[in-house]
Design an enzyme around this catalytic site. Structure first.
Site, short mmCIF file in Angstrom:
data_model
loop_
_atom_site.label_atom_id
_atom_site.label_comp_id
_atom_site.label_asym_id
_atom_site.label_seq_id
_atom_site.Cartn_x
_atom_site.Cartn_y
_atom_site.Cartn_z
N TYR A 135 0.83 -1.21 0.00
CA TYR A 135 0.00 0.00 0.00
C TYR A 135 0.86 1.26 0.00
O TYR A 135 1.21 1.82 1.04
CB TYR A 135 -1.02 -0.07 1.14
N LYS A 189 3.35 -15.75 0.30
CA LYS A 189 3.93 -16.13 -1.01
C LYS A 189 5.45 -16.22 -0.82
O LYS A 189 6.23 -15.65 -1.60
CB LYS A 189 3.53 -15.08 -2.06
N ASP A 222 -2.08 -18.21 -3.66
CA ASP A 222 -2.81 -18.72 -4.82
C ASP A 222 -3.60 -19.99 -4.44
O ASP A 222 -4.76 -20.16 -4.83
CB ASP A 222 -1.87 -18.98 -6.01
N ASP A 246 -6.79 -7.98 1.39
CA ASP A 246 -7.82 -7.18 0.72
C ASP A 246 -8.54 -8.04 -0.32
O ASP A 246 -9.78 -8.09 -0.39
CB ASP A 246 -7.15 -5.97 0.06
N ASP A 250 -12.50 -10.00 -0.03
CA ASP A 250 -13.59 -9.74 -0.98
C ASP A 250 -14.09 -11.05 -1.59
O ASP A 250 -15.30 -11.25 -1.78
CB ASP A 250 -13.12 -8.80 -2.10
#
Ligand code: ATP
Length: 355
Positions: A135, A189, A222, A246, A250
């Site tokens: 961010y 990751k 993933d 984030d 969703d």
């Protein structure tokens, strides 16, 4: 007599005024269940504040947020704001940074009687680091984490620190310890981002040692996306970095029935901000079509965070009752009610139970 509960309400843009009005009506209906009198202070942010004060988040609003017990933040159309030097700052990013809201708690769950894209019932929480990662608008002490050294080259820095990783890991494990399943999955990751996600993983593993009652596993982001779609019920608390959180939250919310139901709470050591997961939905603004449940459930989480458990339970149970029947749902959930009629149904349910 205890001090009143001071809540700062910032309507925001788009559907913000409509869903804030609904939220405040529900809060008013729940007031008999509150331990303290509630004092609401309203301030303009977003386009309304830009017009009158030249900034989408005036300094006085940030100061008011610092002295409030909690903030209810409406959605903002920050993608449409002018550049920062013309007053267009993202109120959400500014508040997260200024109030040091290191955690973003984003629950996603299916509701009894309400069809959802997920075939299985589930109840999970994404605990998302909130101040750094990718961010670029908040991950640097000064300046931004994104820049263009040449017209055709754009770079962004991702920042991961030990202290922020420890903070979000502790918040996630603490939450998991209080839930029936008591399980944490750390999403990362680290096979590609060996140093940044490696550090994040090290921190979560260290915190895991402190919580013997909580089981713990690790998953690549993933794979986590695939597992969420296949069987979200395998998850309990997911702890992850800012952008992964984030996106996955969703996805989880959509699997549970839609963004209109997705509440969230930003919090740090001293402050907390209730904020719907969705944006300002300009396409339906002013049309009495918005589902206010996301901001209402965000406020329910804020009340719970502030120790107002009875009022929070009351609001949650009333939302559950309203969502159970098609005739008491909003249109995004294939119901027939507009924002105002749904609010009336919900406030009646809260009032009936509050007596
Ligand atoms: P922004 O630019 O502020 O992010 P957006 O419209 O691009 O706004 P969202 O606000 O997240 O992004 O909305 C995505 C879609 O979901 C929109 O089509 C919107 O109508 C719908 N939507 C979002 N929130 C709600 C809600 N509370 N009730 C009903 N529909 C919603």
């Amino acid at each position: 007599m205890s001090d009143p509960l001071k809540l700062l309400c910032l309507e925001g843009d788009g559907i913000g005024p409509e869903i804030m009005a609904a939220t405040l009506a529900v809060l008013q209906a729940a007031s008999p269940a509150l331990n303290r009198e509630v004092k609401i202070e309203r301030r303009a942010i977003g386009f309304a504040a830009l017009e009158t004060e030249g900034s989408t988040i005036p300094k006085a609003v940030v100061e008011a947020a610092k002295t409030a017990d909690g903030v209810i933040l409406g959605p903002v159309s920050h993608n449409s704001y002018p550049p920062v030097d013309q007053g267009g700052r993202n109120p959400s990013g500014v508040l997260r940074k200024e109030l040091e809201l290191f955690a973003n708690r984003r629950p996603a769950r299916t509701w009894p009687g309400l069809d959802a894209p997920s075939r299985k019932a589930f109840d999970l929480v994404v605990m998302r680091e909130n101040l750094e990662g990718f961010y670029a608008d908040r991950n640097m002490f000064a300046g931004g984490g994104e820049f263009m050294p040449e017209p055709d080259v754009a770079l962004a820095f991702r920042k991961v620190t030990r202290s922020a990783s420890m903070d979000i890991a502790r918040a996630g494990f603490e939450l998991a310890a209080s839930r029936p399943s008591k399980h944490v999955t750390v999403i990362h990751k680290a096979n590609v981002m060996r140093m940044t996600d490696g550090l994040f993983l090290d921190c979560t593993r260290a915190v895991a040692e402190e919580y013997s009652s909580v089981t713990f596993d690790e998953m690549l982001v993933d794979a986590a996306a695939a597992h969420l779609v296949r069987d979200p019920s395998r998850f309990d608390v997911l702890i992850t970095t800012n952008m992964f959180g984030d996106i996955l939250s969703d996805l989880a919310s959509e699997l549970a029935g839609g963004l209109g139901l997705a509440g969230s709470l930003n919090f740090g050591a001293h402050h907390a901000v209730a904020q719907a997961q969705h944006g300002s939905a300009p396409d339906i603004a002013g049309k009495d079509m918005a589902n206010p449940v996301s901001l209402i459930l965000s406020t329910e989480m804020l009340l719970r965070h502030l120790g107002e458990i009875a009022a929070a339970d009351l609001i949650r149970a009333s939302v559950c009752t309203a969502l159970a029947l098609p005739e008491t749902r909003t249109r995004d959930l294939h119901g027939a009610l507009g924002t105002r009629d749904f609010t009336e149904v919900l406030t009646n349910l809260v009032e009936e139970s509050a007596i």
